[in-house]
Motif scaffolding. Sequence first.
Motif, PDB file in Angstrom:
ATOM      1  N   HIS A  19       0.827  -1.210   0.000  1.00  0.00           N
ATOM      2  CA  HIS A  19       0.000   0.000   0.000  1.00  0.00           C
ATOM      3  C   HIS A  19       0.860   1.259   0.000  1.00  0.00           C
ATOM      4  CE1 HIS A  19      -2.521   3.134   1.973  1.00  0.00           C
ATOM      5  NE2 HIS A  19      -3.354   2.726   1.044  1.00  0.00           N
ATOM      6  N   ASP A  20       1.792   1.353   0.947  1.00  0.00           N
ATOM      7  CA  ASP A  20       2.642   2.551   1.037  1.00  0.00           C
ATOM      8  C   ASP A  20       3.551   2.673  -0.183  1.00  0.00           C
ATOM      9  OD1 ASP A  20       1.517   3.234   3.491  1.00  0.00           O
ATOM     10  OD2 ASP A  20       3.070   2.198   4.640  1.00  0.00           O
ATOM     11  N   SER A  21       4.086   1.561  -0.657  1.00  0.00           N
ATOM     12  CA  SER A  21       4.951   1.586  -1.848  1.00  0.00           C
ATOM     13  C   SER A  21       4.202   2.141  -3.056  1.00  0.00           C
ATOM     14  CB  SER A  21       5.442   0.174  -2.188  1.00  0.00           C
ATOM     15  OG  SER A  21       6.245  -0.344  -1.182  1.00  0.00           O
ATOM     16  N   PHE A  22       2.972   1.668  -3.234  1.00  0.00           N
ATOM     17  CA  PHE A  22       2.160   2.117  -4.360  1.00  0.00           C
ATOM     18  C   PHE A  22       1.884   3.612  -4.267  1.00  0.00           C
ATOM     19  CE2 PHE A  22      -1.880   2.898  -6.499  1.00  0.00           C
ATOM     20  CZ  PHE A  22      -1.612   2.387  -7.754  1.00  0.00           C
ATOM     21  N   LEU A  23       1.522   4.081  -3.062  1.00  0.00           N
ATOM     22  CA  LEU A  23       1.249   5.513  -2.893  1.00  0.00           C
ATOM     23  C   LEU A  23       2.487   6.354  -3.196  1.00  0.00           C
ATOM     24  CD1 LEU A  23      -0.970   5.528   0.319  1.00  0.00           C
ATOM     25  CD2 LEU A  23      -1.696   5.874  -2.051  1.00  0.00           C
ATOM     26  N   MET A  24       3.648   5.904  -2.732  1.00  0.00           N
ATOM     27  CA  MET A  24       4.881   6.660  -2.993  1.00  0.00           C
ATOM     28  C   MET A  24       5.204   6.693  -4.484  1.00  0.00           C
ATOM     29  SD  MET A  24       7.307   5.786   0.307  1.00  0.00           S
ATOM     30  CE  MET A  24       6.919   4.062   0.550  1.00  0.00           C
ATOM     31  N   ALA A  25       4.978   5.573  -5.186  1.00  0.00           N
ATOM     32  CA  ALA A  25       5.211   5.543  -6.632  1.00  0.00           C
ATOM     33  C   ALA A  25       4.241   6.481  -7.350  1.00  0.00           C
ATOM     34  CB  ALA A  25       5.084   4.117  -7.157  1.00  0.00           C
ATOM     35  N   CYS A  26       2.994   6.519  -6.884  1.00  0.00           N
ATOM     36  CA  CYS A  26       2.011   7.429  -7.485  1.00  0.00           C
ATOM     37  C   CYS A  26       2.398   8.888  -7.276  1.00  0.00           C
ATOM     38  CB  CYS A  26       0.621   7.178  -6.899  1.00  0.00           C
ATOM     39  SG  CYS A  26      -0.148   5.665  -7.494  1.00  0.00           S
ATOM     40  N   SER A  58      -1.381   2.289 -14.620  1.00  0.00           N
ATOM     41  CA  SER A  58      -0.090   2.247 -15.293  1.00  0.00           C
ATOM     42  C   SER A  58       0.503   3.648 -15.412  1.00  0.00           C
ATOM     43  CB  SER A  58      -0.232   1.616 -16.672  1.00  0.00           C
ATOM     44  OG  SER A  58       1.013   1.576 -17.322  1.00  0.00           O
ATOM     45  N   LEU A  59      -0.342   4.625 -15.766  1.00  0.00           N
ATOM     46  CA  LEU A  59       0.134   6.009 -15.839  1.00  0.00           C
ATOM     47  C   LEU A  59       0.544   6.533 -14.467  1.00  0.00           C
ATOM     48  CD1 LEU A  59      -2.379   7.648 -18.335  1.00  0.00           C
ATOM     49  CD2 LEU A  59       0.070   7.285 -18.666  1.00  0.00           C
ATOM     50  N   ALA A  60      -0.160   6.106 -13.431  1.00  0.00           N
ATOM     51  CA  ALA A  60       0.121   6.603 -12.083  1.00  0.00           C
ATOM     52  C   ALA A  60       1.470   6.109 -11.553  1.00  0.00           C
ATOM     53  CB  ALA A  60      -0.996   6.198 -11.123  1.00  0.00           C
ATOM     54  N   ILE A  61       1.793   4.841 -11.829  1.00  0.00           N
ATOM     55  CA  ILE A  61       3.047   4.314 -11.272  1.00  0.00           C
ATOM     56  C   ILE A  61       4.153   4.177 -12.310  1.00  0.00           C
ATOM     57  CG2 ILE A  61       1.957   3.131  -9.347  1.00  0.00           C
ATOM     58  CD1 ILE A  61       2.328   0.498 -10.868  1.00  0.00           C
ATOM     59  N   GLU A  62       3.786   4.154 -13.592  1.00  0.00           N
ATOM     60  CA  GLU A  62       4.734   3.992 -14.691  1.00  0.00           C
ATOM     61  C   GLU A  62       5.733   2.896 -14.356  1.00  0.00           C
ATOM     62  OE1 GLU A  62       6.106   7.990 -15.370  1.00  0.00           O
ATOM     63  OE2 GLU A  62       4.377   8.434 -16.630  1.00  0.00           O
ATOM     64  N   ASP A  63       7.022   3.200 -14.424  1.00  0.00           N
ATOM     65  CA  ASP A  63       8.043   2.192 -14.118  1.00  0.00           C
ATOM     66  C   ASP A  63       8.716   2.481 -12.778  1.00  0.00           C
ATOM     67  OD1 ASP A  63       9.374   4.486 -14.816  1.00  0.00           O
ATOM     68  OD2 ASP A  63      10.828   3.503 -16.109  1.00  0.00           O
ATOM     69  N   ARG A  64       7.983   3.142 -11.894  1.00  0.00           N
ATOM     70  CA  ARG A  64       8.583   3.601 -10.637  1.00  0.00           C
ATOM     71  C   ARG A  64       8.431   2.637  -9.470  1.00  0.00           C
ATOM     72  NH1 ARG A  64       5.980   8.222 -12.592  1.00  0.00           N
ATOM     73  NH2 ARG A  64       4.282   7.816 -11.148  1.00  0.00           N
ATOM     74  N   LEU A  65       7.878   1.452  -9.671  1.00  0.00           N
ATOM     75  CA  LEU A  65       7.699   0.512  -8.571  1.00  0.00           C
ATOM     76  C   LEU A  65       8.225  -0.854  -8.972  1.00  0.00           C
ATOM     77  CD1 LEU A  65       6.655  -0.273  -5.780  1.00  0.00           C
ATOM     78  CD2 LEU A  65       4.356  -0.480  -6.756  1.00  0.00           C
ATOM     79  N   VAL A  66       9.265  -1.286  -8.258  1.00  0.00           N
ATOM     80  CA  VAL A  66       9.890  -2.583  -8.495  1.00  0.00           C
ATOM     81  C   VAL A  66       9.794  -3.379  -7.197  1.00  0.00           C
ATOM     82  CG1 VAL A  66      12.052  -3.766  -9.046  1.00  0.00           C
ATOM     83  CG2 VAL A  66      11.501  -1.591 -10.158  1.00  0.00           C
ATOM     84  N   VAL A  67       9.418  -4.644  -7.313  1.00  0.00           N
ATOM     85  CA  VAL A  67       9.238  -5.494  -6.135  1.00  0.00           C
ATOM     86  C   VAL A  67      10.351  -6.535  -6.065  1.00  0.00           C
ATOM     87  CG1 VAL A  67       7.709  -7.137  -4.985  1.00  0.00           C
ATOM     88  CG2 VAL A  67       6.741  -5.169  -6.187  1.00  0.00           C
ATOM     89  N   HIS A  68      10.900  -6.707  -4.864  1.00  0.00           N
ATOM     90  CA  HIS A  68      11.889  -7.744  -4.581  1.00  0.00           C
ATOM     91  C   HIS A  68      11.321  -8.618  -3.479  1.00  0.00           C
ATOM     92  CE1 HIS A  68      14.976  -5.337  -6.662  1.00  0.00           C
ATOM     93  NE2 HIS A  68      14.423  -4.308  -6.040  1.00  0.00           N
TER      94      HIS A  68
END
Length: 167
Positions: A19-26, A58-68
Motif C-alpha cells: 500500500h505505502d509503496s504504491f502511494l509513494m510511486a504514485c 499504469s500512468l500513475a506508477i509507470e516504471d517507478r515501482l519494483v518489487v523484490h
Amino acid sequence: DLENPIKVSIVDATAGLGHDSFLMACMGWHVQAIERHPVIGVLLKESVRDAITHPDLSLAIEDRLVVHQGDAVEILGDMDAPDVIYLDPMFQDVHGSALPRKPAQILRKVVPLDGIEEQIGLFEVSRNLARQRVVVKRSDKAPPLVEGSDISYHGKIVRYDVYLTGT
C-alpha cells in the motif's frame, strides 16, 4: 524543472501488501519494495503486474515501482544507496479493542512479527545505507524503535520517526 524532475529513490524495506509503496510511486518517487515473506511477496508482485495492465494505474506508477522478495538486509546489501529507506515493521496494536484494517489482519495471521532485535538490525543497516534519511512508521502510542529521531510526524494512530543520515 518539469522536463527533468528530481528522481527520489525510496526503498520500502518492509513492503507487506505494498500500500505505502504504491502511494509513494504514485507521488512520483522511484520505489523498490522488499517483502520477505514468499507468499506475500508473490501477491505483491502479481498486484503490481496487474496494476500496470490498467491504463490509469499504469500512468500513475509507470516504471517507478519494483518489487523484490527476500530478506531486506541481504537485498539492501546488494543495492546502490537510496535517498530514503522506509520501515513499517508490524507492531502490536496498543490502541485497545479496535481491530486493524483487513489487510493488516491478514498480514498478522500469515507473517510472524519480527523480534525487536531483527527490527533494530534492519534499522541499523538502513541507517548506514540511506543517503538522506530513514523513516520508521510506528503506532502513535508505541515507543520509538530507536531513540534519537530528528523529526516525528504524529497522526491519529501512527507516527513517522525520521532519522536523518546526511551521507
